[in-house]
Design a protein around this motif. Structure first.
Motif, mmCIF file in Angstrom:
data_model
loop_
_atom_site.group_PDB
_atom_site.id
_atom_site.type_symbol
_atom_site.label_atom_id
_atom_site.label_comp_id
_atom_site.label_asym_id
_atom_site.label_seq_id
_atom_site.Cartn_x
_atom_site.Cartn_y
_atom_site.Cartn_z
ATOM 1 N N THR A 54 13.873 6.900 8.384
ATOM 2 C CA THR A 54 14.647 7.883 7.625
ATOM 3 C C THR A 54 13.997 9.255 7.672
ATOM 4 O OG1 THR A 54 13.518 7.462 5.503
ATOM 5 C CG2 THR A 54 15.430 6.093 6.031
ATOM 6 N N ASN A 55 12.684 9.307 7.797
ATOM 7 C CA ASN A 55 11.982 10.585 7.853
ATOM 8 C C ASN A 55 12.097 11.264 9.207
ATOM 9 O OD1 ASN A 55 11.069 10.388 5.227
ATOM 10 N ND2 ASN A 55 9.068 9.562 5.772
ATOM 11 N N ASN A 56 12.374 10.486 10.250
ATOM 12 C CA ASN A 56 12.235 11.021 11.599
ATOM 13 C C ASN A 56 13.489 11.003 12.453
ATOM 14 O OD1 ASN A 56 9.138 11.529 12.190
ATOM 15 N ND2 ASN A 56 9.306 9.714 10.899
ATOM 16 N N TYR A 57 14.543 10.291 12.022
ATOM 17 C CA TYR A 57 15.677 10.156 12.937
ATOM 18 C C TYR A 57 16.291 11.504 13.280
ATOM 19 C CZ TYR A 57 18.965 10.840 9.072
ATOM 20 O OH TYR A 57 19.666 11.358 8.008
ATOM 21 N N LEU A 82 0.803 -1.219 0.000
ATOM 22 C CA LEU A 82 0.000 0.000 0.000
ATOM 23 C C LEU A 82 0.840 1.275 0.000
ATOM 24 C CD1 LEU A 82 -2.930 -0.869 2.436
ATOM 25 C CD2 LEU A 82 -2.760 -1.209 -0.034
ATOM 26 N N LEU A 83 2.161 1.163 0.181
ATOM 27 C CA LEU A 83 3.040 2.340 0.179
ATOM 28 C C LEU A 83 2.507 3.424 1.114
ATOM 29 C CD1 LEU A 83 3.639 2.509 -3.679
ATOM 30 C CD2 LEU A 83 5.387 2.014 -1.987
ATOM 31 N N GLN A 84 2.314 3.070 2.367
ATOM 32 C CA GLN A 84 1.687 3.995 3.310
ATOM 33 C C GLN A 84 2.636 5.074 3.820
ATOM 34 O OE1 GLN A 84 -1.552 1.799 5.831
ATOM 35 N NE2 GLN A 84 0.171 0.411 5.644
ATOM 36 N N VAL A 85 3.931 4.832 3.747
ATOM 37 C CA VAL A 85 4.918 5.819 4.196
ATOM 38 C C VAL A 85 5.855 6.126 3.036
ATOM 39 C CG1 VAL A 85 6.748 6.359 5.843
ATOM 40 C CG2 VAL A 85 4.800 4.963 6.562
ATOM 41 N N LYS A 86 5.997 7.404 2.720
ATOM 42 C CA LYS A 86 6.905 7.816 1.642
ATOM 43 C C LYS A 86 7.833 8.910 2.147
ATOM 44 C CE LYS A 86 3.801 6.604 -2.174
ATOM 45 N NZ LYS A 86 3.168 7.068 -3.430
ATOM 46 N N SER A 87 8.878 9.160 1.375
ATOM 47 C CA SER A 87 9.846 10.192 1.742
ATOM 48 C C SER A 87 10.151 11.051 0.527
ATOM 49 C CB SER A 87 11.137 9.558 2.269
ATOM 50 O OG SER A 87 12.127 10.548 2.485
ATOM 51 N N ASN A 88 10.229 12.355 0.766
ATOM 52 C CA ASN A 88 10.605 13.289 -0.302
ATOM 53 C C ASN A 88 12.063 13.724 -0.177
ATOM 54 O OD1 ASN A 88 9.860 14.797 -2.634
ATOM 55 N ND2 ASN A 88 9.819 16.663 -1.390
ATOM 56 N N GLU A 89 12.817 13.069 0.709
ATOM 57 C CA GLU A 89 14.238 13.383 0.843
ATOM 58 C C GLU A 89 14.974 13.016 -0.443
ATOM 59 O OE1 GLU A 89 15.569 14.945 3.180
ATOM 60 O OE2 GLU A 89 14.524 14.595 5.073
ATOM 61 N N ALA A 90 15.947 13.840 -0.806
ATOM 62 C CA ALA A 90 16.749 13.563 -2.009
ATOM 63 C C ALA A 90 17.495 12.247 -1.824
ATOM 64 C CB ALA A 90 17.716 14.705 -2.265
#
Length: 616
Positions: free
Chosen positions: A250-253, A59-67
């Motif tokens: 990776t989004n929150n560390y 379902l790809l519930q978590v994504k990241s826009n980080e380069a």
């Protein structure tokens, strides 16, 4: 009035119980005759779902826009799932812009010197590196190469000292666990503050199934049987949940990291995977519950007592919502393979965790919670003070005096679970268990709905301090055994028995190893100065190289007083910086040959000479 019960009263009480049983049986027969229509409605298979309505795709519930930059071949389904969650994929590796790099062993082996430099920049700039399917030795080798590349960048020492110690730690991880050096992990993600570990998804955990009959009147267990098996396979949807956890990290560390108390944070994924078909009659596929164990570790060496102190805070996060507990209505049951409504669940029964120190027998102190807990909340504080302490991240030149103090608040909120703790001399064991099991109500065909935390998210915290007398230059580790039990309530087949059958699966994760960051166990004092009588040159060096502690005493933490690796690395970094600054020297009018002297404060003997030449 006497508290004693006489023989006559006891006999009366027994007769009353027997009479009540007989009346219950007659009432049961009467109710069954009158309620036949209701009973038929409950047993109609068409009115009940066959199993939880769970997705079959990611379902790809978590994504990241980080380069992010992808160097891995992504031959595995799980690697592709990770990559699909990064929406800002870069065309090239730019250490100043890229925040996430996804690599594997084959890409590491083909890295060019320029790419190693860019990876070092990513690491230095608070980026993360996600290593797909490395062994512990792969991680150690990679960390050491990144460490060398960081040196090549010629940063000032106080800019990279903690980076280098962090990379040293990843190298020590393998040394502290030689038996695991060849074990392949699914993912290891690192940055300069945190470490995220996910075990091989193809590993099968040991599972113990139990079948337990409990008397509704007395609460006593009449019979119990045990059977061992293995965990079920992961579905695409369940693998996606684990990929969500990694990308969430990776989004929150960077928002959660401890940036001032010299701690090391490590996250270990221990997915709880089980196959209901192994211990029920349900026609389901495997189930996986996301479970994460997060360690925050502080380490210090008490110079006065010559002992290591390891303060460990552990948070267990169990996502019970993925159990798909149900059915949600008290008069609905899951349908078994024979099209009969028999089951309610699964829900959490208990969680157990225990850690073992690998090395000399430690003393255990300042640990908690220490007592049994039945209330909904537990609050405590870590208060840790070491006189003459030296932290793992002490930078050169940092004069530590008056001790090290850590104050952290611990709050555990676990309604609906009973906590029990065993001291076991130096190995605290914690168990969080269900307080009230749901029971079946045979007259109405209903069941209890279990308490909220047994089918939703739950977080549990503990902390403790280990103190050991270390051997010179030795790094230690600890193993964690973790077990989680999920349970189904099985409707009583024989209503006259007034018994409930509980079917459980206990999933074991044994020996999850974490390396402890070894604290520097000595403080060395050094001096560096330039052989010159030119006051203008002295003023220039004092200003331009103040971070290198020119012509004054500075401290370097080391494993022992005879350990020269830290000062050798410090000198190497200084020399690289000098070579980068030749244009600056020429612009100030300083050309020719120059000599820098390095020596310990305790001797007049020269340890090292740095010869530096600047062309006119």
């Amino acid at each position: 009035m006497s508290d004693k019960v006489t023989a006559t009263e006891s006999t009366k009480f027994t007769l009353m119980k027997k009479s009540f049983k007989l009346l219950s049986i007659f009432a049961l027969g009467f109710v069954m005759l009158l309620a036949g229509c209701k009973k038929n409605k409950i047993e109609t298979p068409e009115s009940l779902p066959a199993s939880p309505n769970e997705p079959t795709t990611d379902l790809l519930q978590v994504k990241s826009n980080e380069a992010a930059f992808v160097m891995a071949d992504c031959n595995s389904e799980f690697c592709n799932m990770i990559c699909n969650r990064f929406t800002n994929i870069q065309n090239s590796l730019d250490g100043d812009q890229t925040r996430m790099v996804i690599i594997d062993k084959s890409s590491v082996q083909s890295l060019s010197p320029e790419q190693w430099t860019e990876l070092a920049k990513v690491f230095h700039n608070d980026g993360a590196i996600i290593y797909i399917q490395p062994t512990l030795q792969d991680l150690a080798d990679f960390a050491m190469q990144v460490r060398d590349a960081v040196f090549e960048l010629a940063y000032a020492p106080d800019e990279v000292w903690e980076h280098l110690e962090c990379l040293d730690y990843y190298g020590q991880f393998s040394e502290a666990n030689p038996d695991l050096s060849s074990y392949q992990y699914e993912v290891i993600a690192i940055n300069k503050d945190d470490l995220y570990i996910m075990s091989n998804l193809n590993d099968y955990s040991e599972v113990m199934y139990t079948y337990e009959l409990v008397d509704q009147e007395t609460g006593e267990t009449d019979s119990i049987a045990y059977e061992y098996g293995v965990s079920g396979d992961l579905t695409t949807y369940r693998m996606g949940l684990l990929a969500d956890n990694l990308v969430y990290w990776t989004n929150n560390y960077s928002n959660d990291k401890q940036d001032s108390d010299f701690s090391k944070r490590i996250e270990v994924d221990v997915p709880v995977t089980f196959n209901p078909n192994e211990f029920t009659s349900l026609n389901w596929g495997s189930r996986t519950v996301s479970c994460n164990i997060e360690y925050t570790i502080w380490s210090a060496h008490d110079l006065g007592r010559q002992q290591d102190n390891y303060v460990i805070k552990r948070i267990i996060q169990f996502d019970g919502s993925h159990l798909n507990c149900g059915p949600a209505e008290p008069d609905m049951w899951w349908v078994d393979k024979n099209d009969k409504p028999d089951y309610y669940g699964p829900y959490l029964n208990n969680i157990q965790v225990q850690s073992f120190f690998n090395g000399p027998t430690p003393d255990l102190t300042n640990w908690g919670p220490q007592n049994q807990m039945t209330s909904t909340s537990y609050n405590s504080n870590i208060s840790w003070n070491i006189n003459s302490g030296l932290t793992i991240s002490a930078s050169p030149g940092l004069n530590i005096g008056g001790g090290v103090t850590i104050n952290k608040s611990i709050t555990t909120n676990v309604p609906d679970l009973r906590m029990e703790v065993w001291h076991n001399t130096n190995i605290p064991k914690y168990e969080y268990a269900i307080t009230t099991r749901p029971i079946g109500h045979f007259l109405s065909g209903k069941h209890d709905i279990v308490a909220g935390n047994l089918r939703q998210d739950i977080s549990m915290e503990q902390y403790y301090t280990w103190i050991v007398k270390p051997s010179d230059g030795v790094s230690y580790s600890f193993d964690t055994d973790f077990a989680a039990t999920v349970e189904f309530l099985h409707a009583t087949k024989g209503f006259l028995q007034l018994k409930d059958e509980y079917e459980t699966a206990t999933i074991y994760h044994k020996g999850k190893t974490v390396a402890l960051p070894a604290p520097p166990r000595a403080i060395q004092e050094w001096r560096m100065f330039c052989e010159t009588s030119d006051q203008n040159l002295i003023n220039f060096i004092s200003k331009a190289y103040e971070r290198y502690f020119y012509d004054r005493l500075f401290q370097v933490p080391a494993a022992t007083q005879n350990d020269n690796d830290p000062i050798d690395n410090f000198i190497k970094n200084f020399e690289k910086r000098l070579n980068c600054d030749k244009d600056l020297w020429r612009a100030r009018g300083f050309t020719g040959d120059f000599k820098f002297i390095w020596r310990k404060s305790t001797t007049t003997e020269v340890y090292h000479t740095t010869n530096f030449h600047v062309d006119p």
